[in-house]
Design a protein around this motif. Structure first.
Motif, short mmCIF file in Angstrom:
data_model
loop_
_atom_site.label_atom_id
_atom_site.label_comp_id
_atom_site.label_asym_id
_atom_site.label_seq_id
_atom_site.Cartn_x
_atom_site.Cartn_y
_atom_site.Cartn_z
N UNK A 48 49.57 44.02 -8.80
CA UNK A 48 49.76 44.93 -7.66
C UNK A 48 51.24 45.20 -7.40
N UNK A 49 51.52 45.95 -6.34
CA UNK A 49 52.88 46.35 -6.01
C UNK A 49 53.81 45.17 -5.72
N UNK A 50 53.24 44.05 -5.31
CA UNK A 50 54.03 42.86 -4.98
C UNK A 50 54.18 41.91 -6.16
N UNK A 51 53.60 42.28 -7.30
CA UNK A 51 53.70 41.45 -8.49
C UNK A 51 52.60 40.41 -8.62
N UNK A 52 51.63 40.43 -7.72
CA UNK A 52 50.52 39.48 -7.76
C UNK A 52 49.41 39.99 -8.67
N UNK A 53 48.83 39.10 -9.46
CA UNK A 53 47.72 39.47 -10.32
C UNK A 53 46.44 39.54 -9.48
N UNK A 54 45.69 40.62 -9.62
CA UNK A 54 44.45 40.84 -8.87
C UNK A 54 43.33 41.18 -9.85
N UNK A 55 42.09 40.95 -9.41
CA UNK A 55 40.92 41.22 -10.24
C UNK A 55 39.91 42.02 -9.43
N UNK A 56 39.40 43.10 -9.99
CA UNK A 56 38.33 43.89 -9.38
C UNK A 56 37.06 43.58 -10.16
N UNK A 57 36.11 42.93 -9.49
CA UNK A 57 34.84 42.53 -10.09
C UNK A 57 33.86 43.70 -10.00
N UNK A 58 33.43 44.21 -11.16
CA UNK A 58 32.53 45.37 -11.16
C UNK A 58 31.22 45.09 -10.45
N UNK A 59 30.66 43.89 -10.59
CA UNK A 59 29.39 43.55 -9.97
C UNK A 59 29.53 43.55 -8.44
N UNK A 60 30.57 42.92 -7.94
CA UNK A 60 30.80 42.89 -6.50
C UNK A 60 31.08 44.29 -5.96
N UNK A 61 31.85 45.06 -6.69
CA UNK A 61 32.14 46.44 -6.30
C UNK A 61 30.84 47.24 -6.19
N UNK A 62 29.95 47.09 -7.16
CA UNK A 62 28.67 47.80 -7.14
C UNK A 62 27.82 47.37 -5.95
N UNK A 63 27.77 46.09 -5.68
CA UNK A 63 27.00 45.60 -4.53
C UNK A 63 27.53 46.18 -3.22
N UNK A 64 28.86 46.22 -3.09
CA UNK A 64 29.47 46.78 -1.89
C UNK A 64 29.17 48.27 -1.77
N UNK A 65 29.19 48.99 -2.88
CA UNK A 65 28.90 50.44 -2.87
C UNK A 65 27.46 50.68 -2.43
#
Length: 46
Positions: free
Chosen positions: A16-33
């Protein structure tokens, strides 16, 4: 600036913009959608 590190069948890892590593989980994203669509389109019958 965001930088994509890797894309796998389970998600995307990026820096991200602050240099931190982030992960977007497709399964969780789908559940939220799905939950969002049910809530906003009143698909739960309420």
């Amino acid at each position: 600036m965001k930088e994509i590190k890797s894309i796998t069948p389970t998600g995307i890892t990026y820096i991200n913009e602050l240099g931190a590593e982030k992960f977007v989980d497709f399964n969780l994203c789908n559940q939220n959608w799905i939950a969002y669509r049910i809530r906003t389109e009143k698909l739960d019958g309420k």
